[in-house]
Design an enzyme around this catalytic site. Structure first.
Site, PDB file in Angstrom:
ATOM      1  CG  ASP A 113      42.710  40.522  38.993  1.00 31.03           C
ATOM      2  OD1 ASP A 113      42.885  39.331  39.274  1.00 31.03           O
ATOM      3  OD2 ASP A 113      43.326  41.457  39.536  1.00 31.03           O
ATOM      4  CG  ASP A 115      43.373  40.073  45.200  1.00 28.92           C
ATOM      5  OD1 ASP A 115      42.737  40.136  46.267  1.00 28.92           O
ATOM      6  OD2 ASP A 115      43.942  39.044  44.789  1.00 28.92           O
TER       7      ASP A 115
END
Length: 551
Positions: A113, A115
């Site tokens: 991922d 963030d």
């Protein structure tokens, strides 16, 4: 003891009076003797019962006295930190903690991922999200102008709280779904046990009540939880009627808006030095994986321009001028719409970075120099031919990032930034000192409750019980304040149970750590094993109460 001696004398007197239990001769004799025998037997039974009661009470008094002695001895040792405490091993704040055994030599594909996984943010980001969402609620949803004075309070929320849309409370739950006694807030006011009982009947959240709860699990939930509490408090103070479910819906819509509209993204990129943290170590980790022949992919809900700007800033001091972060990944997927990505049938679209639009051609192969939008897990696996167990995915959101991959057979790594700070606190002598106190008080309370029934509580027993409970309450408060003054530790409740957030980590994360680059501290082909002596969370260490026992 005088009373006991008198009972024994009374019992022996019946034998001296010649009470016979033999067969008498004659009807009248039978009748008289029968009455005498019955009367004497009943008296003896009563005496025996009374003797037993007195003896039992004496034994209980001795047990209480012994527990009192242990407590007094422990309190003397509470005055200083035992030297042996300093010799206990420390947990590694940058360690990898294992819920399910993992052989890294079997992992061929690493997914990430963006963030709060690859990208590290400063504490200023929560204030930015909070302020943008607050303004949207006032300007677009017509919330009272007074809400504009609100300021984000970083000392209030923790990750893993639940919001009750029916009652309007923020809750911290334990591993078994019970409300933390000091972790229930209506607005910014903590509810006491009586108020919790009035609203919920019991601390245990039942299945019907659970339907009204929403979990605040990702790193953006800090601003969301704080804004919910502040708005509830504003309505309470203003004596305005409100529906608690509407407040959640509006706050959630505002938070989603500032993300989807790009307000947060543009705010971050306009001042990256304020919001983003440069991180050359993560580049070193990614390069190491490439050198080992591993496949890498990026799967994020953020738009490409935001990821590109952030990666350039974070890695600009570590990469050469001609290098591109995109060369580190075999596949880059943006705006993936997780968690729907794992269950939907959405097709992939190729994104043109120069024209800022999506191509119409079918995607049946992933090219390393292209960016892809949307898509779904089914098509992703069909194109890549990667098998589930050889893939590990890193993410910070237990539901959006990790639940889907876990169910699909991927291995999962949860990135929990708070872990590092909380382990630092747990390693401190002061914390371990209080933790050891807590454990010995729990043991003494257990002994006391096991010894004395409610009907047998004497004044001495009640006095000791009150002292133990007061000391336990004080120790709990001290430990809680070391983490967060409102809700305490992220992974533990004040009662010593793992939190509901810890339970979800246990459910969906094979391993967890504070940052992806912590894997650099381990051999690339390491076997990561679950510790044999853990309860739930491998990073927790129980300080033994024996530290306070007299030799």
């Amino acid at each position: 003891m005088p009373f006991l001696r008198s009972l024994l004398r009374l019992r022996s007197s019946f034998h001296r009076k010649g009470v016979s239990h033999g067969a008498p001769a004659g009807f009248r004799g039978n009748f008289l003797c029968y009455n005498s025998i019955a009367s004497s037997d009943q008296t003896v039974v009563k005496i025996k019962r009374e003797v037993t009661r007195v003896v039992d009470n004496l034994a209980i008094d001795n047990e209480i006295a012994q527990i009192r002695h242990e407590f007094e001895a422990a309190k003397l040792n509470f005055l200083k930190i035992p030297e042996v405490l300093k010799e206990m091993p420390k947990m590694n704040p940058k360690g990898i903690y294992v819920n399910k055994n993992l052989r890294l030599d079997n992992i061929q594909v690493y997914g990430f991922d963006y963030d709060y996984t690859l990208a590290h943010y400063s504490s200023y980001l929560q204030s930015l999200i909070y302020d943008l969402a607050k303004e949207h609620m006032v300007n677009e949803f017509r919330y009272p102008e007074g809400c504009m004075t609100f300021k984000y309070d970083p000392t209030f929320p923790i990750r893993g709280l639940y919001y009750d849309k029916k009652n309007g409370c923020l809750l911290k739950l334990d591993f078994f779904g019970s409300i933390e006694p000091d972790g229930c807030y209506f607005g910014r006011r903590k509810l006491n046990k009586e108020e919790i009982a009035e609203r919920y009947g019991t601390r245990r959240i039942g299945r019907d009540q659970a339907h009204g709860l929403v979990g605040l699990m990702d790193f953006f939930c800090f601003s969301e939880a704080c804004l919910i509490a502040d708005i509830v408090q504003h309505f309470v103070d203003a004596r305005l009627e409100f529906d608690a479910s509407y407040i959640y819906q509006d706050v959630n819509r505002a938070i989603q808006h500032v993300h989807r509209s790009g307000l947060v993204h543009r705010g971050i990129l306009s001042d990256p030095h304020r919001y983003l943290v440069k991180n050359g170590k993560v580049l070193h980790f990614l390069k190491m994986l490439r050198e080992k022949g591993k496949k890498l992919f990026l799967l994020t809900n953020s738009p490409y321009y935001f990821v590109d700007g952030g990666m350039h800033f974070m890695l600009e001091d570590s990469m050469g001028h001609r290098d591109s972060w995109r060369e580190l990944f075999d596949v880059v997927i943006a705006k993936a719409n997780k968690p729907d990505f794992y269950t939907s049938d959405h097709p992939f679209r190729c994104y043109d970075t120069e024209k800022d639009n999506l191509a119409f051609s079918k995607v049946d192969v992933f090219l390393p120099d292209k960016i892809y939008y949307h898509g779904c897990l089914k098509q992703f696996l069909e194109i890549t031919k990667w098998k589930g167990p050889e893939v590990i995915y890193f993410g910070d959101h237990l539901f959006s990032d990790l639940r889907g991959p876990s169910k699909a057979g991927w291995r999962t790594a949860a990135i929990i930034h708070e872990l590092e700070n909380e382990i630092h606190i747990q390693n401190e002598d002061n914390y371990r000192f209080e933790q050891a106190k807590f454990h010995i008080i729990q043991e003494l309370l257990g002994k006391l409750h096991a010894t004395v029934a409610n009907s047998q509580k004497t004044e001495a027993c009640q006095s000791l019980l009150d002292e133990l409970n007061d000391e336990r309450k004080r120790v709990r408060h001290v430990m809680k304040e070391m983490f967060n003054r409102s809700f305490g530790a992220t992974f533990m409740t004040d009662t010593g149970q793992e939190s509901a957030f810890a339970y979800h980590i246990y459910q969906y994360a094979d391993v967890y750590t504070s940052k992806p680059e912590n894997f650099l501290l381990y051999p690339s082909e390491a076997w990561l094993h679950v510790p044999y002596d853990i309860k739930i969370m491998p990073h927790h260490v129980k300080v033994p109460s024996s530290l306070f026992r007299n030799p």
